[in-house]
Enzyme design. Structure first.
Site, mmCIF file in Angstrom:
data_model
loop_
_atom_site.group_PDB
_atom_site.id
_atom_site.type_symbol
_atom_site.label_atom_id
_atom_site.label_comp_id
_atom_site.label_asym_id
_atom_site.label_seq_id
_atom_site.Cartn_x
_atom_site.Cartn_y
_atom_site.Cartn_z
ATOM 1 N N HIS A 29 -29.247 -35.608 -18.256
ATOM 2 C CA HIS A 29 -28.559 -35.284 -16.998
ATOM 3 C C HIS A 29 -27.284 -36.109 -16.927
ATOM 4 O O HIS A 29 -27.289 -37.201 -16.379
ATOM 5 C CB HIS A 29 -29.449 -35.634 -15.788
HETATM 6 C C1 FAD Z 1 -34.788 -31.060 -22.727
HETATM 7 C C2 FAD Z 1 -34.008 -30.842 -21.474
HETATM 8 C C3 FAD Z 1 -34.678 -30.560 -20.283
HETATM 9 C C4 FAD Z 1 -33.967 -30.337 -19.108
HETATM 10 N N1 FAD Z 1 -34.651 -30.039 -17.965
HETATM 11 C C5 FAD Z 1 -33.972 -29.852 -16.812
HETATM 12 C C6 FAD Z 1 -34.648 -29.536 -15.595
HETATM 13 O O1 FAD Z 1 -35.866 -29.386 -15.568
HETATM 14 N N2 FAD Z 1 -33.925 -29.390 -14.455
HETATM 15 C C7 FAD Z 1 -32.569 -29.539 -14.444
HETATM 16 O O2 FAD Z 1 -31.976 -29.428 -13.383
HETATM 17 N N3 FAD Z 1 -31.889 -29.790 -15.597
HETATM 18 C C8 FAD Z 1 -32.564 -29.957 -16.771
HETATM 19 N N4 FAD Z 1 -31.876 -30.215 -17.934
HETATM 20 C C9 FAD Z 1 -30.402 -30.194 -17.903
HETATM 21 C C10 FAD Z 1 -29.855 -28.771 -18.042
HETATM 22 O O3 FAD Z 1 -30.305 -28.187 -19.221
HETATM 23 C C11 FAD Z 1 -28.342 -28.819 -18.028
HETATM 24 O O4 FAD Z 1 -27.935 -29.446 -16.837
HETATM 25 C C12 FAD Z 1 -27.667 -27.451 -18.067
HETATM 26 O O5 FAD Z 1 -28.159 -26.664 -19.108
HETATM 27 C C13 FAD Z 1 -26.167 -27.632 -18.211
HETATM 28 O O6 FAD Z 1 -25.498 -26.402 -18.145
HETATM 29 P P1 FAD Z 1 -24.038 -26.279 -18.770
HETATM 30 O O7 FAD Z 1 -23.666 -24.869 -18.705
HETATM 31 O O8 FAD Z 1 -23.162 -27.283 -18.141
HETATM 32 O O9 FAD Z 1 -24.242 -26.786 -20.259
HETATM 33 P P2 FAD Z 1 -25.184 -26.204 -21.424
HETATM 34 O O10 FAD Z 1 -26.258 -25.352 -20.867
HETATM 35 O O11 FAD Z 1 -25.599 -27.336 -22.287
HETATM 36 O O12 FAD Z 1 -24.188 -25.305 -22.238
HETATM 37 C C14 FAD Z 1 -23.025 -25.816 -22.824
HETATM 38 C C15 FAD Z 1 -22.730 -24.984 -24.051
HETATM 39 O O13 FAD Z 1 -21.426 -25.271 -24.502
HETATM 40 C C16 FAD Z 1 -21.426 -25.275 -25.911
HETATM 41 N N5 FAD Z 1 -20.266 -26.070 -26.354
HETATM 42 C C17 FAD Z 1 -20.046 -27.392 -26.189
HETATM 43 N N6 FAD Z 1 -18.867 -27.743 -26.717
HETATM 44 C C18 FAD Z 1 -18.302 -26.618 -27.210
HETATM 45 C C19 FAD Z 1 -17.062 -26.351 -27.875
HETATM 46 N N7 FAD Z 1 -16.181 -27.315 -28.128
HETATM 47 N N8 FAD Z 1 -16.808 -25.065 -28.264
HETATM 48 C C20 FAD Z 1 -17.709 -24.072 -28.009
HETATM 49 N N9 FAD Z 1 -18.888 -24.283 -27.386
HETATM 50 C C21 FAD Z 1 -19.176 -25.541 -26.987
HETATM 51 C C22 FAD Z 1 -22.759 -25.889 -26.273
HETATM 52 O O14 FAD Z 1 -23.150 -25.565 -27.587
HETATM 53 C C23 FAD Z 1 -23.663 -25.283 -25.215
HETATM 54 O O15 FAD Z 1 -24.260 -24.091 -25.650
HETATM 55 C C24 FAD Z 1 -32.567 -30.425 -19.122
HETATM 56 C C25 FAD Z 1 -31.885 -30.710 -20.317
HETATM 57 C C26 FAD Z 1 -32.601 -30.917 -21.493
HETATM 58 C C27 FAD Z 1 -31.849 -31.184 -22.748
#
Ligand code: FAD
Lengths: 241, 589
Positions: free
Chosen positions: B516
């Site tokens: 997080h």
């Molecule tokens: C094991 C685990 C359990 C979790 N459980 C919870 C939970 O129960 N409740 C909760 O609220 N949150 C939880 N989280 C956190 C939650 O998964 C994240 O907050 C959320 O997925 C973030 O969304 P996002 O779109 O910001 O990033 P992400 O979902 O991580 O997506 C970002 C994407 O961008 C891509 N990317 C990064 N850099 C680049 C680049 N330069 N070029 C192209 N692509 C790129 C990555 O590959 C990724 O696919 C958990 C996280 C983990 C790891």
């Protein structure tokens, strides 16, 4: 180099001093284990190495790990010995595979020791780390007890591992406490992971704690099972394939 | 010469939760959108099937779904001036990678932040006086209120089919829900999940102590459900393999189940996986990002994609990195307190206590969420007068599975190995629970992100450098809330309660904790102290919108993703209904 010759040399040196008491612990599976070994070396081997051929571990390394895993997980009313549960086979396959060869591991220098909180900072892959750790542990064991680790009595093995766990084993240029943690972690993985990886044979650890394994679909059972003792015969990946 | 692709209306960098939602909203508004995702394509039906999906070693220990650290990682140090070293493999948190991002393998605990969190600095100043907040605690207001965000929380919850019970419906406190939550317009889309044994024991004990327990809101659907996108979510199987795993029954909400199938059917959308964005193309004079450059990871080719709108949805580390590399905004400097990019990086402060009970727990029956929680010690839900810290967290009971490599506590005094160790495992495996104090992490002057001077990633960019430690506020908050957890543990009739383990000592790259991360591109009302405005629009490039935890001025005591989903819908709404009509700054500083 280090990873091949040193343990091998330890092993050969150790072979000469193996006593009958240790030899008596040989398991029935031994005869088949000596892939690439001379019969006399195999016969003198004191630990109970696995009966399967190995992919990457040298005989000396296998003997060391077998002795460690049998100390962590001795044969008793709960399970057979660590080796007989397949733990040496487990770690051999892990070290021979992608993880052991350093996949998914950031390996750019400079390599600085850093603070413990900065995590693993050695340039060694897991395979190399095990090779160096085993060599260092056997050197320390020889200095402290006069023999490589696998030649020690069960009580001395236990004491030696406790010394490492307590951070008091002085390995040359190698962190003994961290190596102990790595060995311990590998034992937990091998013992409790799905049997598909070579350890946890016959789902023995799952039976020990009453973990039902797979397929784990309890939508219709979650309420019924709540607070009740449930005995399900554990299922593994291979059982359901 | 670098290849240039056909110009599109919008490009999303990263296709996790926030990228998928933005791409969907913008294509629905008629825009052509390209989604660039660094990692591989993957679908639950192909990649996560029985029996192989239930593999603790592969997914939990070897982190098969996570970012490969040999491709990209971060460096870490505790204080400015120290030498940061790379996290050579993930030993604490884990970064997502591939289609769906971390949304594919999260747990699905889906919270709304407490209303006071959004106006944190003004709220605390008003309640505790203008000198109450220490000078090095650099917390800020968000520039948005809970009430403004409420309809967007509602949308995200409906998208995910969240299972739960409302505690505050339009201002009416509802029995069985969380009475501390902000008023909500609607009940949760699904009923709460079936309560576990541990959950039932926790609820009873907490109630007995005068607290207000409720079942934790979960994006694990308690019943089959069709979301507003017309996509079907399955029923949770209580399999105990949620976090770190894909879901074979499609019961865990993920971008892959809840958004992407609809998006992929839209001809205005094009997905490009294995497309690693290396930099943004910034026109400083026009104050616009004209496009992005990415590497096709299958060929190594460098490709330019121009777009009218650029959405940064690449998780806080890459979002911040791409701004720093492009020179958009001023990097934060902890010595002067000036600059904004990288500022107020925050994490989460988690403590816990382990207990041993007579009851049969059957830990292998588990969902993604903790079974039950209390919010009595969350945010400013309790009086902080004289306590010496601000913020708090929720206390919850374990319930996400009894996977045996990792979930196997034994009472103090148990030897580490041998027959007695086995005996203790056999005896206690089914009789062990843990309570977690899931605490906030308030911003501190010396916690920030910048570019590492030494280490590089696989495509030659500097790694992000995390300068971070727990601070006084965190230690005190964690000690307080974890002690409350220990009291509940005792009240649960435990035979043995281990000593409480609040957060102590330095932040470590080796002790597993949640993923997080927040901050680095924080939102606010003033370009001098924030990177994006209240619509997540960058102050220095009006066609650049930054998503996710990166924009939180500090991290609250709840898991962060519910708020990310809400903010994505809020920002998309502003783009579609305001920005498209008259492209330019939506807020004039
Ligand atoms: C094991 C685990 C359990 C979790 N459980 C919870 C939970 O129960 N409740 C909760 O609220 N949150 C939880 N989280 C956190 C939650 O998964 C994240 O907050 C959320 O997925 C973030 O969304 P996002 O779109 O910001 O990033 P992400 O979902 O991580 O997506 C970002 C994407 O961008 C891509 N990317 C990064 N850099 C680049 C680049 N330069 N070029 C192209 N692509 C790129 C990555 O590959 C990724 O696919 C958990 C996280 C983990 C790891």
């Amino acid at each position: 180099m280090v990873d091949q010759t040193i343990p091998r040399r330890n092993f050969l040196k150790g072979a000469g001093v193996a006593g009958t008491a240790v030899a008596a612990t040989l398991s029935s599976g031994l005869a088949a284990c000596a892939d690439g070994q001379t019969p006399s070396a195999a016969a003198a081997k004191p630990a109970t190495p696995p009966s399967e051929p190995l992919l990457t571990l040298t005989p000396g390394e296998a003997a060391f790990l077998s002795a460690v895993y049998d100390t962590f997980i001795p044969a008793d009313q709960f399970s057979p010995s660590g080796t007989d549960c397949g733990l040496v086979v487990y770690i051999d396959r892990q070290l021979a595979g992608a993880w052991g060869q350093g996949a998914r591991f950031y390996r750019m220098g400079p390599f600085l020791p850093g603070k413990p909180e900065q995590g693993y900072q050695l340039p060694l892959t897991p395979r190399e780390y095990f090779a160096n750790g085993i060599a260092a542990a056997n050197a320390w064991s020889r200095k402290t007890y006069g023999t490589p680790f696998d030649q020690l009595s069960p009580a001395d093995r236990d004491a030696a591992l406790k010394t490492m766990d307590g951070g008091k084993a002085e390995f040359v240029d190698f962190n003994s406490k961290r190596f102990l943690e790595t060995l311990y972690q590998s034992a937990m993985e091998g013992f409790f992971a799905d049997p598909i990886y070579g350890g946890n044979r016959d789902k023995v650890s799952w039976k020990m704690v009453n973990y039902p394994g797979l397929p784990a679909t309890y939508a219709t059972k979650a309420a019924e099972y709540r607070g009740k003792k449930v005995n399900l015969s554990p299922q593994s990946i291979a059982d359901l394939n | 010469m670098a290849k240039t692709m056909k110009h599109v209306d919008a490009v999303c960098v990263g296709m996790g939760w926030t990228g998928s939602i933005m791409a969907r909203e913008l294509t629905k508004a008629g825009l052509t959108v390209v989604g660039l995702e660094r990692g591989a394509n993957r679908t639950p039906a192909e990649n996560f099937v029985l029996p192989t999906v239930r593999d603790e070693l592969k997914y939990r220990l070897r982190l098969d779904t996570m970012l490969d650290t040999s491709v990209e990682t971060i460096t870490m140090r505790h204080e400015p001036g120290e030498t940061a070293l790379p996290m050579r493999r993930w030993e604490t948190f884990n970064m997502g990678d591939g289609l769906g991002g971390s949304g594919l393998h999260w747990n699905g605990i889906t919270w709304r932040f407490a209303p006071s969190e959004f106006v944190l600095r003004s709220h605390l100043t008003q309640r505790y006086g203008k000198n109450a907040i220490p000078a090095d605690v650099t917390i800020q207001d968000w520039g948005i209120t809970y009430d403004e965000l409420e309809p967007h929380y509602d949308r995200f919850e409906k998208l995910c089919g969240v299972s739960g019970k409302a505690g505050n419906l339009k201002g009416q406190i509802v029995e069985g829900g969380n009475p501390f939550e902000g008023p909500r317009q609607n009940e949760y889309p699904n009923k709460p999940l079936i309560l576990s044994q541990g959950g039932a024991m926790f609820m009873k004990a907490a109630q007995g102590l005068g607290y207000h327990p409720f079942q934790t809101p979960a994006s694990n659907s308690s019943a089959p459900y069709t979301n507003p996108e017309g996509l079907t979510i399955g029923q949770c199987q209580y399999c105990g393999h949620c976090e770190f795993f894909g879901c074979e029954s499609n019961a865990k909400a993920s971008p892959n189940v809840c958004v992407l199938p609809a998006l992929m059917r839209d001809s205005k959308f094009e997905l490009r996986t294995d497309s690693y964005v290396s930099r943004l193309i910034y026109d400083k004079h026009a104050r616009k990002v004209t496009g992005v450059v990415y590497i096709d990871r299958r060929t190594g080719e460098e490709i330019t994609q121009t777009a009218d709108i650029v959405i940064l949805s690449a998780y806080p580390f890459n979002n911040t990195l791409l701004l720093l590399l492009a020179g958009i905004g001023q990097p934060y400097d902890p010595h002067t307190g000036k600059g904004t990019v990288g500022k107020n990086y925050c994490y989460q402060t988690i403590g816990g206590v382990s207990l041993f009970v007579e009851e049969e727990i059957n830990p292998w029956i588990g969902t993604g969420t903790s079974a039950a929680s209390i919010d009595d010690f969350q945010a400013d839900n309790f009086d902080h007068g004289g306590l010496g810290f601000f913020g708090g967290g929720y206390i919850c009971v374990s319930g996400s599975g009894g996977r045996p490599i990792q979930v196997r506590a034994t009472p103090p005094g148990t030897p580490r190995w041998g027959t007695a160790w086995k005996e203790a495992n056999a005896k206690w495996y089914n009789h062990n629970l843990s309570l977690t104090s899931h605490g906030c992490n308030y911003a501190h002057r010396n916690n920030y992100l910048d570019l590492d001077p030494t280490y590089k990633d696989a495509i030659g960019r500097p790694l992000v450098r995390q300068t971070y430690n727990y601070r006084d506020n965190d230690y005190k908050m964690s000690a307080y809330v974890t002690a409350k957890a220990a009291e509940i543990a005792k009240a649960m009739g435990a035979k043995i309660v281990n000593p409480p383990q609040p957060r102590t000592g330095n932040f470590g790259a080796t002790n597993g904790q949640a993923t997080h991360h927040t901050g680095g591109c924080i939102m606010g009302t003033d370009p001098k102290t924030s990177v994006v405005n209240r619509y997540l629009q960058n102050w220095n490039a009006s066609n650049l919108f930054v998503m996710g935890g990166a924009v939180y001025p500090q991290n609250a005591g709840h898991n962060p993703t519910g708020t990310m989903g809400a903010l994505a819908y809020w920002s998309a709404n502003a783009i579609v209904n305001q920005y498209l009509k008259s492209p330019g700054a939506l807020v004039h500083a």
